[in-house]
Design an enzyme around this catalytic site. Structure first.
Site, PDB file in Angstrom:
ATOM      1  N   SER A 183       0.834  -1.203   0.000  1.00 26.08           N
ATOM      2  CA  SER A 183       0.000   0.000   0.000  1.00 26.08           C
ATOM      3  C   SER A 183       0.873   1.259   0.000  1.00 26.08           C
ATOM      4  O   SER A 183       1.706   1.431  -0.892  1.00 26.08           O
ATOM      5  CB  SER A 183      -0.956  -0.042   1.192  1.00 26.08           C
ATOM      6  OG  SER A 183      -1.885   1.009   1.155  1.00 26.08           O
ATOM      7  N   ASP A 192      -9.129  -3.159  -5.998  1.00 19.68           N
ATOM      8  CA  ASP A 192      -8.459  -2.056  -5.310  1.00 19.68           C
ATOM      9  C   ASP A 192      -8.431  -0.821  -6.202  1.00 19.68           C
ATOM     10  O   ASP A 192      -7.982  -0.900  -7.352  1.00 19.68           O
ATOM     11  CB  ASP A 192      -7.036  -2.497  -4.980  1.00 19.68           C
ATOM     12  CG  ASP A 192      -6.239  -1.466  -4.222  1.00 19.68           C
ATOM     13  OD1 ASP A 192      -6.859  -0.552  -3.636  1.00 19.68           O
ATOM     14  OD2 ASP A 192      -5.006  -1.581  -4.199  1.00 19.68           O
ATOM     15  N   HIS A 218      -7.889  -4.450  -1.551  1.00 20.44           N
ATOM     16  CA  HIS A 218      -6.713  -3.811  -0.966  1.00 20.44           C
ATOM     17  C   HIS A 218      -6.485  -4.304   0.466  1.00 20.44           C
ATOM     18  O   HIS A 218      -7.413  -4.363   1.267  1.00 20.44           O
ATOM     19  CB  HIS A 218      -6.919  -2.295  -0.944  1.00 20.44           C
ATOM     20  CG  HIS A 218      -5.699  -1.518  -0.589  1.00 20.44           C
ATOM     21  ND1 HIS A 218      -4.744  -1.178  -1.516  1.00 20.44           N
ATOM     22  CD2 HIS A 218      -5.261  -1.005   0.595  1.00 20.44           C
ATOM     23  CE1 HIS A 218      -3.786  -0.478  -0.931  1.00 20.44           C
ATOM     24  NE2 HIS A 218      -4.072  -0.365   0.362  1.00 20.44           N
TER      25      HIS A 218
END
Length: 318
Positions: free
Chosen positions: A161, A254, A284
């Site tokens: 991320s 995502d 995600h």
């Protein structure tokens, strides 16, 4: 909202739980948000067991910088590859503990030393503070890897991320600054840029845990002003030529998925060896949810992809 009808039932159930229980990050001050998220975290299990799991403090660009070094129980007598890891959390939250299980599992499965970095968080520390902290950790690792059975010639950067952004930008910094040499960059559903108009933002910006509104907020915390530097937004780099081999892992559901895939294409176009892998039907952050039934098999795929980019064999069963 109505989600796609073809989702795996366990994914649908997890998304429903997250929708109900994960706070709307845009509604809280950063400090309060950190407390809320940390309060919902399960106690550390310290599993898998490591030969060494040591917290140390080094001199960072903003003062003391905490690292956690994981050395697995390895049957190899050779120096192990090393992965400098930056955790996710939108540049705003998470820490060494939030990703402790993930780092331990990666160290164990990939037979690698992991150096996890407790970089400074936004908005108190804005871009490129976090990148500079991870770069400082990389420099320390290059100088000290051999003290932890690590191979200084095989150091990779990795992150999930926001940490994927930091891994990518640190790779650029190391190239532009001439040191240290990085063996690979491992970008796990990375937050590559601030383009909220891509296909994946359009399709999955609402209802799939990570949202467009949240992503705008994260960027506004980390880089509210100038985002023209490749050390903040890696796609703004003039060229990606000369960067280390890359593994770019994305999740279909995502919002940043399209940007990650585009970055992989751009890396390849600039002559960087790259492997791009998308986990279809997943969202995600899922790799840090080990209780999700699909996470275990996906991790097995990820560990093999990491072994491949590091060119290491699967460790014997322990």
């Amino acid at each position: 909202m109505d989600r796609r009808a073809d989702l795996h039932p366990d994914v649908e159930s997890m998304l429903a739980v997250l929708e109900e229980g994960f706070p709307d990050v845009t509604k809280f001050p950063a400090a309060e948000l950190r407390e809320i998220i940390a309060s919902r975290r399960a106690p550390l299990a310290h599993e898998p067991d490591m030969e060494i799991a040591r917290d140390i403090v080094i001199d960072g660009p903003g003062g003391d910088l905490a690292l956690r070094v994981y050395v697995p129980h390895s049957e190899s007598n050779d120096p192990l590859p090393v992965i400098v890891f930056a955790h996710g959390g939108g540049f705003v939250f998470c820490d060494l503990d939030s990703h402790d299980e993930f780092c331990r599992s990666m160290a164990d499965a990939v037979d690698s030393v992991i150096v996890s970095v407790d970089y400074r968080l936004a908005p108190e520390h804005q871009a490129p503070a976090a990148m500079e902290d991870v770069y400082a950790a990389l420099l320390w690792t290059s100088d000290n890897a051999d003290q932890y059975r690590g191979d200084p010639a095989r150091i990779a950067v990795a992150g999930d991320s926001a940490g994927g952004n930091l891994a990518a930008t640190v790779a650029l910094a190391a190239r532009d600054r001439g040191a240290p040499r990085i063996a690979a960059q491992i970008l796990i559903y990375p937050v590559i840029d601030d383009d909220f108009t891509t296909e994946s933002y359009t399709k999955y910006g609402v209802g799939y845990y990570n949202t467009t509104d949240a992503m705008r907020w994260y960027w506004d915390q980390y880089a509210p002003g100038d985002r023209t530097s490749g050390f903040v937004v890696p796609t703004r780099a003039t060229t990606l030529t000369g960067l280390p081999p890359a593994l770019v892992v994305t999740a279909e559901l995502d919002p940043p998925c399209s940007a990650g895939e585009y970055y992989a294409e751009r890396l390849a176009g600039d002559g960087v060896p790259v492997v791009a892998h998308r986990f279809d039907g997943l969202f995600h952050g899922f790799l840090t949810f080990p209780k999700l039934s699909l996470t275990g098999p996906a991790r097995l795929e990820l560990w093999q992809l990491i072994r491949d980019v590091l060119k290491v064999a699967e460790p014997p069963a322990r």
